[in-house]
Write an enzyme that holds these catalytic residues in place. Sequence first.
Site, PDB file in Angstrom:
ATOM      1  N   CYS A  49      25.848 -19.268   9.157  1.00 24.27           N
ATOM      2  CA  CYS A  49      24.745 -19.969   8.507  1.00 24.27           C
ATOM      3  C   CYS A  49      23.438 -19.747   9.251  1.00 24.27           C
ATOM      4  O   CYS A  49      22.366 -19.718   8.638  1.00 24.27           O
ATOM      5  CB  CYS A  49      25.060 -21.451   8.394  1.00 24.27           C
ATOM      6  SG  CYS A  49      25.395 -22.248   9.963  1.00 24.27           S
ATOM      7  N   HIS A 304      25.247 -27.124  11.604  1.00 23.70           N
ATOM      8  CA  HIS A 304      25.028 -26.259  10.445  1.00 23.70           C
ATOM      9  C   HIS A 304      23.529 -26.003  10.299  1.00 23.70           C
ATOM     10  O   HIS A 304      22.709 -26.892  10.544  1.00 23.70           O
ATOM     11  CB  HIS A 304      25.583 -26.925   9.187  1.00 23.70           C
ATOM     12  CG  HIS A 304      25.336 -26.148   7.932  1.00 23.70           C
ATOM     13  ND1 HIS A 304      25.946 -24.939   7.693  1.00 23.70           N
ATOM     14  CD2 HIS A 304      24.541 -26.393   6.857  1.00 23.70           C
ATOM     15  CE1 HIS A 304      25.547 -24.482   6.524  1.00 23.70           C
ATOM     16  NE2 HIS A 304      24.695 -25.353   6.000  1.00 23.70           N
TER      17      HIS A 304
END
Length: 1268
Positions: A49, A304
Amino acid sequence: MFGNLFEEDEEGFAPAPSGGKVGKGKNAEPPPPRGSVRLSGIKNQGGTCYLNSLLQTLLFTPEFREELFTLGPEELGCLADKDKPEAKVRVIPLELQMLFTHLLLVDQQTASTADLTESFGWTSSEESSQQDVQELNRILFSALESSLVGTSGSSLIHRLYHGTVANQIVCRDCGNVSERLEDFLDLTVSVRGVCGLEEALWNMFVEEEVFEGNNLYRCGRCSRLVTAAKSAKLRKLPPFLTVSLLRFNFDFAKCERYKETGRYTFPLTINLRPFCEQAERPDSDFTYELFSVIIHKGGCYGGHYHVYIKDIDELGHWEVLDEESKPKPQKKEVKIAEPVLEKEDPLSVLVAILSQEESKSVLVDQLGQKLLDRIGISWNRKFRKLYGPIGKFLQNHSDVFMLVSNGTRVTLKAATPVPEPQPSPTSPSADPESPAVSEDSEPRSGHGHHWFDLNDSTVIPIREKDIEKQFQGKESAYMLFYRKAELHRPEEAKQNPSYRVPPHLLQMAQEENAKLQQRREEFDASSNTIELRLHLAPHYHIENGALQPAGPSQDGVITITFDRRKTVGDLRLAIYQMQDLWEGDMALTVARSLPAGLHLYNTLSDDQQSLYSVGLRDGSDLFVWNGREVQGENVRTGAEWEPVLLTLVRPSLEEADGAGEAGPSGGSGGGGGGGAGAGLTRVARGFAGGATLASVREALGPQDMLLCQESSPGGCSGGGASGWRVFPTADMHRTLKELALRDGDALLVLEPQALDTSLINRSGDIVTVTTPSDCRWLQVEFCPRGGRGAEEGEEEDEGERRRGKVPASGNMLLSEVKQTAIEVLQLQDQLKGVTCCLRQVDSTGKLLPPVRENMTVREAGVKLMTSLSLCLGAAPGPTQLFLYFSVGSDPAAAGERELIVEETLTVKECLMQIINVAGLEGDSWHLRKMDWCEEVGDALTDEDATLAEMKIHNGDTLVVTEGRLPPKGFMKLPIWLCVDHSDTHISVGAQENHVANGVGGQAEGVSAADGAEMQFVGQVEISGEASLDDLKTQVMTLPSLQDLCVPTPAFLRVWALEGRKLGRILRGNQQPLKKLKLGSGAELCVKQLLKEENLGPKEMLLRVQIGVPGEREYYPSEEFVWDSTRDSSARALRQALGVRYGLSPDSLHIAKYFPDKYSWMTISSWSQQVSKRKKKKKAESLQGAPFYLKDGDLIGVKNLLIDSNKDFSTLRDELAQQRLREEAESRRKGRGQNASVEPSLETGPEQKGKGKCRKPEVALSINVGVFR
């Protein structure tokens, strides 16, 4: 951050979940097209990510993108030649061009970075590891510079991102200036101790550090220690300024890393003139505009990344969110000196309280008490239901209130806006011509310089004001990207994704889009093509209540393929064309093959309906007839006339030779055993389900015959008896469906003369069937290759098999049975000196564990008149265990092997024996136990415990799984996602504090006991010292939940699972997991909420539903938080419900629902009154017996003022209770032996893959070839 580790690439594109059927090969589902925003996301490869966020930022930097596209194959080479050793192919910029082309022009929802990361030289470990995006930014730019050496783009990074900082030290005595220049590609600024970006830049480039006192500077000109001033200024500014925020710090006192989550502001437009040397240039040279914000969500050990990006070239389509499209209330400035006190308006009440304080501020902890004194009712009782906690209310109205002193005190801002009351028609302010000023000037849809949130595969539009939400918290800004305001884009670049894209890449994108379009059309056609089996009426006749083929079954069945989007009329016309000789009307009726034969259901009468809408699926059966009769006989249709295949048992006066040798007899519910031996014959026959028992008796013979149903389970030891119950006269008028008779059920048919035989004995309505005495035997079959060592799939010569009957009784030792069997089968010479054993065989033909030979037939549970296999191999001793074992997480693929061990062995010693037998290497293995539904269960974590202590029994299957057990102090927790469906007592969807998940591509859900569905989403490995808040944060990073919108951990509710049910809610966000009594075998279920939730230790979450007056039905249930701190009695609950719904507590009638029994228990308060008279020491509590009230329980409420019916049960409850009684009766009669068992909530993660401890951090690197 972890992405989806289990997705497989489909030609470089990310697959998407589908509700249709899954094809194979070229018919596999193609990737979905772009959504309404017209922008493409990037698939997460497991932990990429951070890479996706940076790549999207570079893509939406038009100058970088276009400079990269100017480099052609003549400079970069061709990807087709990258494997040729003599060719110099610059793979990284080529793959970057390909990726940008896919993101710009290929019509797919997501693109893959697999080829790009392969050009980096990354393996699966790098793709699934957590890395820092700031570090990646520097490494990627360095790799691009190295890859572009010798090309026209060699200065690409330098021209766009390179800047210079001048560090100077000025001598205060002689004025000598010592200068050092420092290059930068990104500015790293501090977060700790500053409130925003501008303050951090001021500290770096405006404030001076003075060397004085004990810290003097040696001047080169003065040749002595002098007082000096050190400063830094920006000398050269790049077109694009990258700012890295130092969110992660190290606490030297605690010796641990932590993340700065405090408020840190940054402007959308910034003027850098105060921080630069050459300040005489125009403002346009110093003005920068924010266009990208990379956001980190999580802690310092994991999280994330996603990115907010401003669409400079207007490539996307921005649409306003539904909740933001609603008109917002106007706000009006009011004077604080004249507050208006409206007791129903909490904002007005709090403003009045604060404005009348002398200090103009109040402690937050004391504000609730002051409100109670002011209006006579507490915040929790008056406003908490609608507005939440008082602290949350103050934060939500930051335009009115201001928290000071580290959030401990609250005061009013200078000008306090409050919601203006609705003006009356006569009010001067209600001017219909006065224009309403919109607070948000952004258009609701269309193109423009709008912002988007690019979160891996997901792209959603956002508003510019949403950036402020990333100033603070665990989800906050991590990297900022600014561009010079004077950089303007040409008009031809607006809304033109192909602008400056090379022709060969345009052609590649067009070809790719054509292939995708073709695949989608082919998939759409294949998904809607179904196979139908047509059964033609001339080839069938009615027999025993069902349709039976008149000849070979294949003659009357035609299989056709048809498009399910076409209508019933189209299908009828096609059949007419196929059957040229058909005369008269044609009816198409949905049919189904049952054990008794073919049965008809509903007829397709509406020719305008599509096949899909009428419920036809692939493999459906249709009966083609005239709609009235078949071979001159009327046909009964519908579910109530479904035929039932019954097993008719009749006494036979002549013993058949070898009776009972056929093994287990037909029929369900234990019709074998004693009732299937010699003297009984069995015949299967079908009857219409709507036929009465009297009509069945009439079809079988004389009217005075008896029909009996088995009343006791079979399987008595040999020579025993089976019991049957005579159907009473009242049952003769009931249908087979009403009597709950199912396929395979046995009926004993007794004619009057049969009662005179010695086999039959009747006592009242109980009939006992006694088998002959010579049935006390066991059949033994010799399997020379069926023991251990037989190869899987190896066929045995039928000549080598021998079988015979061995006389036996329940008290006979199995060692004697074995010795007798060897003599009967004449195997003395063949088995001389060979070890052998006796083994039972299950219904599938699998050999069960050897029986212990020191036990009797009865002690071993061996039934007489059954079969045993004589196999090679030893039998376990009295202190030994016979175990199966397999290697790997898929026992079916690996195959099972057998082993005999001492039950006193430890798990570790047993593992070492299995490793030696299996020939495995290394010590990175652990044992798991196969559960009763033959799925891999929990790991055997206590390796020092014995097999007996770990409850390992004879015949259990152990699975040797690769990987070490979790470290001591860590636990591996399976995580499930809870999705609510309509409650069984609710006709409309429940209004609760949760939303349906947006997770796609999940495995099939497991139904929980309360009607919810739980879908397995992954597992987390976490320390027992971690808090519940840390657990929620780590759960939010699971790849299956990456599309789930969870603003903060408080929007997640965590349940501990108990069996297959939701157990208790975990409370206390800062509580360590070990204090929450979570073990290594615990399983958790999370539920997404609509608002934040923080339940107290004594607050109980109940589901409340109010009865509909005059009906046996309920309104939709609601979640109700009951504070039982002071009183947990029935009266307290009734009072709380009365306050909630505005009703008198004395008029409420409440009950608790027990879903397992489909019954209600009334919660009355009479015992509470008795306890008051007797003055019991221990107060009554609903959390104790007999109610045991807990989280998630369903409470029914009836208002006796308008509903006099005190019965809480519904019609569905009664039907379910009747079904339970029938099932209990079936079990009592022995028909529940083969009933399917509901699957347990298996620990899915063990089958998904091996868990891993957190690996040591390794430096990120990108491999680049040599091009100098």
